[in-house]
Design a protein around this motif. Structure first.
Motif, short mmCIF file in Angstrom:
data_model
loop_
_atom_site.label_atom_id
_atom_site.label_comp_id
_atom_site.label_asym_id
_atom_site.label_seq_id
_atom_site.Cartn_x
_atom_site.Cartn_y
_atom_site.Cartn_z
N TYR A 144 92.80 -19.30 45.78
CA TYR A 144 94.19 -19.71 45.88
C TYR A 144 94.30 -21.23 45.71
CZ TYR A 144 92.92 -20.91 50.73
OH TYR A 144 92.31 -21.44 51.84
N GLN A 145 95.49 -21.66 45.27
CA GLN A 145 95.69 -23.07 44.95
C GLN A 145 96.65 -23.78 45.90
OE1 GLN A 145 93.93 -24.46 42.49
NE2 GLN A 145 92.99 -22.48 42.00
N SER A 146 97.31 -23.03 46.78
CA SER A 146 98.29 -23.66 47.67
C SER A 146 98.40 -22.84 48.94
CB SER A 146 99.67 -23.73 46.98
OG SER A 146 100.19 -22.42 46.79
N LEU A 147 99.01 -23.45 49.96
CA LEU A 147 99.23 -22.74 51.23
C LEU A 147 100.19 -21.58 51.04
CD1 LEU A 147 99.46 -25.67 53.81
CD2 LEU A 147 97.59 -24.06 53.47
N GLU A 148 101.14 -21.72 50.11
CA GLU A 148 102.07 -20.63 49.84
C GLU A 148 101.32 -19.40 49.34
OE1 GLU A 148 104.67 -21.15 46.53
OE2 GLU A 148 106.10 -19.65 47.22
N GLN A 149 100.33 -19.61 48.47
CA GLN A 149 99.55 -18.50 47.96
C GLN A 149 98.70 -17.87 49.07
OE1 GLN A 149 97.35 -20.11 44.64
NE2 GLN A 149 99.09 -19.97 43.25
N LEU A 150 98.12 -18.70 49.95
CA LEU A 150 97.34 -18.18 51.06
C LEU A 150 98.22 -17.36 51.99
CD1 LEU A 150 94.79 -17.96 52.77
CD2 LEU A 150 95.36 -20.19 53.79
N GLU A 151 99.41 -17.86 52.29
CA GLU A 151 100.33 -17.12 53.16
C GLU A 151 100.71 -15.78 52.55
OE1 GLU A 151 103.55 -19.82 53.66
OE2 GLU A 151 102.49 -21.07 55.13
N GLU A 152 100.87 -15.75 51.20
CA GLU A 152 101.21 -14.50 50.53
C GLU A 152 100.06 -13.50 50.63
OE1 GLU A 152 103.38 -11.68 48.28
OE2 GLU A 152 103.92 -13.45 49.48
N ILE A 153 98.82 -13.97 50.50
CA ILE A 153 97.65 -13.08 50.66
C ILE A 153 97.63 -12.51 52.07
CG2 ILE A 153 95.13 -13.00 50.71
CD1 ILE A 153 95.15 -15.23 48.60
N CYS A 154 97.83 -13.36 53.07
CA CYS A 154 97.83 -12.91 54.46
C CYS A 154 98.95 -11.90 54.71
CB CYS A 154 97.98 -14.09 55.42
SG CYS A 154 96.57 -15.23 55.39
N ARG A 155 100.11 -12.15 54.12
CA ARG A 155 101.24 -11.23 54.29
C ARG A 155 100.93 -9.87 53.72
NH1 ARG A 155 105.30 -9.01 51.77
NH2 ARG A 155 104.70 -9.88 49.75
N LEU A 156 100.30 -9.83 52.54
CA LEU A 156 99.95 -8.57 51.90
C LEU A 156 98.91 -7.81 52.72
CD1 LEU A 156 99.79 -9.69 48.16
CD2 LEU A 156 101.52 -8.24 49.21
N LEU A 157 97.91 -8.54 53.26
CA LEU A 157 96.89 -7.89 54.06
C LEU A 157 97.46 -7.34 55.36
CD1 LEU A 157 93.92 -10.42 53.59
CD2 LEU A 157 94.12 -8.13 52.64
N GLU A 158 98.34 -8.10 56.00
CA GLU A 158 98.95 -7.65 57.25
C GLU A 158 99.86 -6.45 57.01
OE1 GLU A 158 100.85 -11.15 58.59
OE2 GLU A 158 99.02 -12.08 59.35
N ALA A 159 100.51 -6.43 55.84
CA ALA A 159 101.42 -5.31 55.52
C ALA A 159 100.64 -4.02 55.38
CB ALA A 159 102.21 -5.61 54.25
#
Length: 292
Positions: free
Chosen positions: A276-291
Motif C-alpha cells: 500500500y502507498q498511503s494510510l487511506e489504502q491501509l485503512e481500506e484493507i483493514c475495513r475489507l478484512l474486518e467486514a
C-alpha cells in the motif's frame, strides 16, 4: 460538501445524470440557464480542464462528413463564462468536427455549473461513452481528488464503478511518460499497463509487449519474472516457481483491492504480500478484512 448533499449527488445513477444533462429542462426549473439554443460557433470555447486530450483525426473527419449531411444531432453541453460566451462541458468532439464541417452556428444546451461539477460531468459523460483512454480517465480522477477533495469511494459512486476500478486507474499514473504515451495511443491496454506498475524498469517490458502483441496474461508473467529477478535473483531453498494459477490469483486480488499483491510459495506454506502507498489504502484493507 455535507453528507446530505453528497448522498443526493452521488446517489444519482450514471445514466440519470447524463440523461439529465442532455435533456432540455422545463421552464421554471432553476437548475438551468436555458433550454436548447443555437449560438455562433466562435462563441464556444473548449474547456482547458477537460480530461480528454486525444482526438483521432480520421474519426473527426468522418464525423465532420456526417455533420455536413445531417447537422449536429446531439447538442453540445456548455456553461456560460461571460456575456454570450460559453465553455464546453460535454461534446468537444462534435464542436471540433463542426468546425471542420464549416458550420457557423451549433446547437447547445446551457448548464450553469461550477468548476467542480463541470469537471465531474465531463468525466462521467466520457466514461459512460468510453471516449477516454485509460490515461485520460486516470488523470481526470486525479484532478477531482487533488482539486476538489474527492475520495476514491466518492468517485466510484459518481461514475458507477468500484473503488478498486478507480484505484487501479490511478496506479497507471505511476508509470514513466514513455509507457503512459503507449497507453494513450493504444499500444498498451490498461491491463498491460497495470501489470508493469510494480516493475523497476517498465519501459523495455512495455516495448516488448507492444512489439510482440503479447496478451495481458503474458505481460503479467513478464512482470512477475522481472520483479522476482530483482528481489530474489537466486531462488531460495524450497521455493516453488509461480504457476499460472498463482499468477491469476495475484491478478484477481490486485484488481479487487486496487493494490499490488504478491503470493510466494515456500514448501507447504508461503506469504501473501499487499503493498500500500498511503494510510487511506491501509485503512481500506483493514475495513475489507474486518467486514469479512
Amino acid at each position: 460538501m455535507s453528507d446530505d448533499i453528497s448522498k443526493r449527488r452521488l446517489g444519482r445513477g450514471l445514466a440519470a445524470l447524463i440523461g439529465e444533462m442532455d435533456q432540455p429542462v422545463p421552464v421554471g426549473d432553476n437548475r438551468a440557464v436555458s433550454a436548447d439554443r443555437t449560438v455562433p460557433i466562435e462563441f464556444v470555447a473548449r474547456n482547458p480542464r477537460n480530461p480528454r486530450r486525444y482526438f483521432d483525426e480520421s474519426v473527426l473527419q468522418e464525423l465532420a462528413g456526417s455533420i455536413r449531411q445531417h447537422g449536429i444531432v446531439q447538442p453540445v453541453v456548455v456553461r456560460p463564462t461571460e456575456r454570450d460566451r460559453y465553455e464546453i462541458i460535454a461534446g468537444e468532439r462534435r464542436w471540433r468536427a463542426a468546425q471542420l464541417a464549416g458550420l457557423v452556428e451549433i446547437p447547445v444546451i446551457v448548464r450553469d455549473v461550477d468548476d467542480r461539477t463541470a469537471l465531474e460531468l465531463a468525466i462521467v459523460e466520457n466514461v459512460q461513452r468510453a471516449d477516454l483512454n485509460p490515461l485520460e480517465e486516470a488523470l481526470g480522477y486525479e484532478q477531482l481528488i487533488a482539486e476538489h477533495g474527492y475520495t476514491q469511494n466518492d468517485l466510484g459512486e459518481i461514475i458507477g464503478k468500484s473503488r478498486s476500478h478507480v484505484a487501479n486507474s490511478l496506479r497507471l499514473l505511476k508509470l514513466p511518460d514513455q509507457v503512459r504515451d503507449m497507453l494513450a495511443d493504444g499500444s498498451l491496454s490498461a491491463g498491460h499497463a497495470r501489470a508493469l506498475v510494480s516493475t523497476s524498469d517498465p519501459i523495455p517490458l512495455a516495448k516488448t509487449i507492444a512489439a510482440k502483441g503479447l496478451s495481458v496474461r503474458d505481460a503479467e508473467r513478464m512482470a512477475q519474472n522481472s520483479i522476482k529477478a530483482q528481489n530474489d535473483p537466486k531462488p531460495a531453498a524450497g521455493a516453488v516457481s509461480k504457476d499460472s494459477d498463482t499468477i491469476a490469483l495475484e491478478r484477481s486480488l490486485s484488481d479487487r483491492l486496487g493494490l499490488n499483491v504478491a503470493i510466494t510459495h515456500k514448501g507447504g506454506g508461503g506469504q501473501l504480500r499487499i503493498n500500500y502507498q498511503s494510510l487511506e489504502q491501509l485503512e481500506e484493507i483493514c475495513r475489507l478484512l474486518e467486514a469479512r
